[in-house]
Scaffold this active site. Structure first.
Site, PDB file in Angstrom:
ATOM      1  CB  SER A 197      -6.478  -3.052  11.342  1.00  0.00           C
ATOM      2  OG  SER A 197      -5.515  -3.070  10.373  1.00  0.00           O
ATOM      3  CG  ASP A 234      -0.473  -0.098   2.543  1.00  0.00           C
ATOM      4  OD1 ASP A 234       0.741  -0.361   2.709  1.00  0.00           O
ATOM      5  OD2 ASP A 234      -1.267   0.096   3.498  1.00  0.00           O
ATOM      6  N   GLY A 268      -2.640  -8.341  14.423  1.00  0.00           N
ATOM      7  CA  GLY A 268      -2.537  -8.037  12.998  1.00  0.00           C
ATOM      8  C   GLY A 268      -3.876  -7.807  12.328  1.00  0.00           C
ATOM      9  CD  GLU A 308      -1.870   3.687  13.312  1.00  0.00           C
ATOM     10  OE1 GLU A 308      -0.786   3.701  13.925  1.00  0.00           O
ATOM     11  OE2 GLU A 308      -2.766   2.850  13.541  1.00  0.00           O
ATOM     12  CG  ASP A 347      -4.146  -1.493   8.118  1.00  0.00           C
ATOM     13  OD1 ASP A 347      -4.101  -2.310   7.193  1.00  0.00           O
ATOM     14  OD2 ASP A 347      -3.249  -1.354   8.967  1.00  0.00           O
ATOM     15  N   GLY A 362      -2.413  -6.488  18.738  1.00  0.00           N
ATOM     16  CA  GLY A 362      -1.190  -7.179  18.355  1.00  0.00           C
ATOM     17  C   GLY A 362      -1.444  -8.434  17.545  1.00  0.00           C
TER      18      GLY A 362
HETATM   19  C1  GLA Z   1       0.153  -2.618   8.410  1.00  0.00           C
HETATM   20  C2  GLA Z   1      -0.008  -1.202   7.859  1.00  0.00           C
HETATM   21  C3  GLA Z   1      -0.620  -1.204   6.466  1.00  0.00           C
HETATM   22  C4  GLA Z   1       0.107  -2.164   5.532  1.00  0.00           C
HETATM   23  C5  GLA Z   1       0.321  -3.519   6.206  1.00  0.00           C
HETATM   24  C6  GLA Z   1       1.197  -4.429   5.395  1.00  0.00           C
HETATM   25  O1  GLA Z   1      -1.102  -3.185   8.619  1.00  0.00           O
HETATM   26  O2  GLA Z   1      -0.791  -0.433   8.720  1.00  0.00           O
HETATM   27  O3  GLA Z   1      -0.625   0.096   5.938  1.00  0.00           O
HETATM   28  O4  GLA Z   1       1.314  -1.615   5.078  1.00  0.00           O
HETATM   29  O5  GLA Z   1       0.895  -3.396   7.499  1.00  0.00           O
HETATM   30  O6  GLA Z   1       0.579  -4.754   4.204  1.00  0.00           O
END
Ligand code: GLA
Length: 363
Positions: A124, A37, A122, A158, A170, A120
């Protein structure tokens, strides 16, 4: 109790009245398109069922009164000048969103937050928190907010309040995604298309149990390496490099491998979207497997426990689906895309570690 019920109960307990309203924002799982991204690439995320609820009510003292029910903590700060805490915890996100959200009430606001996304893992949780806060602030101001503007404010939070130089995937998936649909998002211009998942497919996440540590530093380093690769190749971003024209040996290591991942991963997203639209599960699963190998060997963001989980689940699935790590890496969750019966078996076997995203209602 659902996050919305918990947020509302916490509001009554904290402020002595019922909230004026409650909003919700989900987390997200990325099906394919990892670490592309911020290279202006294409991604294919979808919202999950779990997320963050924020109950809101009016205030009159020019302050935001915010309670985080999950932590039993609270914060109070000026709406006009929220300030930036030096510790990066939920307060940094709350203050960042109040400072940067497209709309906020002027007179004062009371907010209570409750979520059920494992932090933690993954999925979001921070984008979910920011988007839920932005929705609550817009509701309290009596306005609607454009999902893309909200996503951009959450991303700035962020960057500026949490020190993570994340991309936009995300926040867009959380703000503009729809349950049961994958979002084919072009991170260059933020245009997107929602693609419904085929009826007989299922998506679930499995928590590896490895909480992501040191991820922010590693993440920012990968991002800098990609920018360096683009610079050395003389392009604005790695999106501009055609896979057939790319020669990794033209770049120093490990930058060549990082670029090789990104360039091939963008092509994989196009192929995966086509496989989704034609309900071609075996092609989709093969793309997930290639994506995982690339993150493990070229981008080097997986860890042995996650690789073992992916291998074990893939063995169990056989030809009935695919699995790969999802999100930034260094632990967190894996995503399984499979025939419904196969996904249900895994969901039942792994019980508390597995979360249904789509297609497992009967489980
Ligand atoms: C995290 C970041 C995203 C993206 C992913 C990896 O979730 O927040 O912007 O870069 O890692 O794809």
């Amino acid at each position: 109790m659902s996050p919305a019920d918990r947020a509302a109960a916490a509001f009554k307990a904290s402020f002595g009245v019922q909230p004026a309203g409650t909003v919700f924002a989900p987390g997200r799982v990325n099906l394919i398109g990892e670490h592309v991204d911020y290279n202006e690439g294409l991604v294919l995320p979808m919202p999950v069922r779990h997320g963050t609820a924020v109950a809101w009510g009016p205030g009159s003292d020019g302050l935001a009164h915010v309670v985080a029910d999950d932590f039993g903590e609270s914060d109070r700060f000026s709406l006009a000048a929220p300030g930036k805490p030096s510790d990066i915890d939920w307060r940094a996100y709350a203050r960042g969103m109040v400072a940067l959200a497209p709309t906020r009430p002027e007179a004062g606001v009371c907010l209570t937050i409750a979520g059920d996304l494992p932090r933690g893992s993954g999925l979001s949780s921070s984008a979910s928190l920011c988007v839920a806060l932005g929705r609550a602030l817009a509701s309290a101001a009596g306005t609607h907010v454009d999902p893309t503007a909200l996503a951009l404010a959450a991303q700035r939070t962020e960057h500026e309040y949490a020190g993570v130089a994340c991309g936009i995937m995300d926040q867009m998936a959380v703000a503009a995604g729809e349950p049961g649909h994958a979002m084919l998002l072009d991170c260059r211009d933020l245009s997107y298309r929602l693609i419904p998942l085929p009826r007989d497919w299922a998506v679930l996440t499995v928590d590896s149990g490895v909480t992501r540590g040191l991820v922010d530093g590693e993440y920012n380093e990968r991002r800098a390496q990609c920018a360096e690769a683009a610079h050395l190749l003389g392009v604005a971003s790695l999106r501009d490099v055609e896979p057939a024209e790319f020669d990794p040996s033209a770049l120093p290591e490990p930058i060549g491998r990082r670029a090789a991942h990104v360039i091939a991963e963008i092509a994989r997203v196009r192929q995966a979207a086509a496989a989704l639209e034609t309900a071609d599960l075996s092609s989709f699963a093969a793309i997930l497997r290639q994506g995982h190998a690339s993150l493990r060997d070229l981008f080097e963001v997986s860890v042995p426990q996650v690789d073992a989980l992916v291998d074990g689940l893939q063995g169990e699935l056989g030809k009935r689906g695919g699995v790969r790590m999802t999100g930034a890496g260094f632990g967190g969750s894996v995503v399984v895309v499979a025939q419904q019966g196969a996904a249900r078996q895994i969901g039942e076997r792994l019980a508390s570690r597995a979360q249904a995203v789509y297609g497992m209602d009967e489980a």
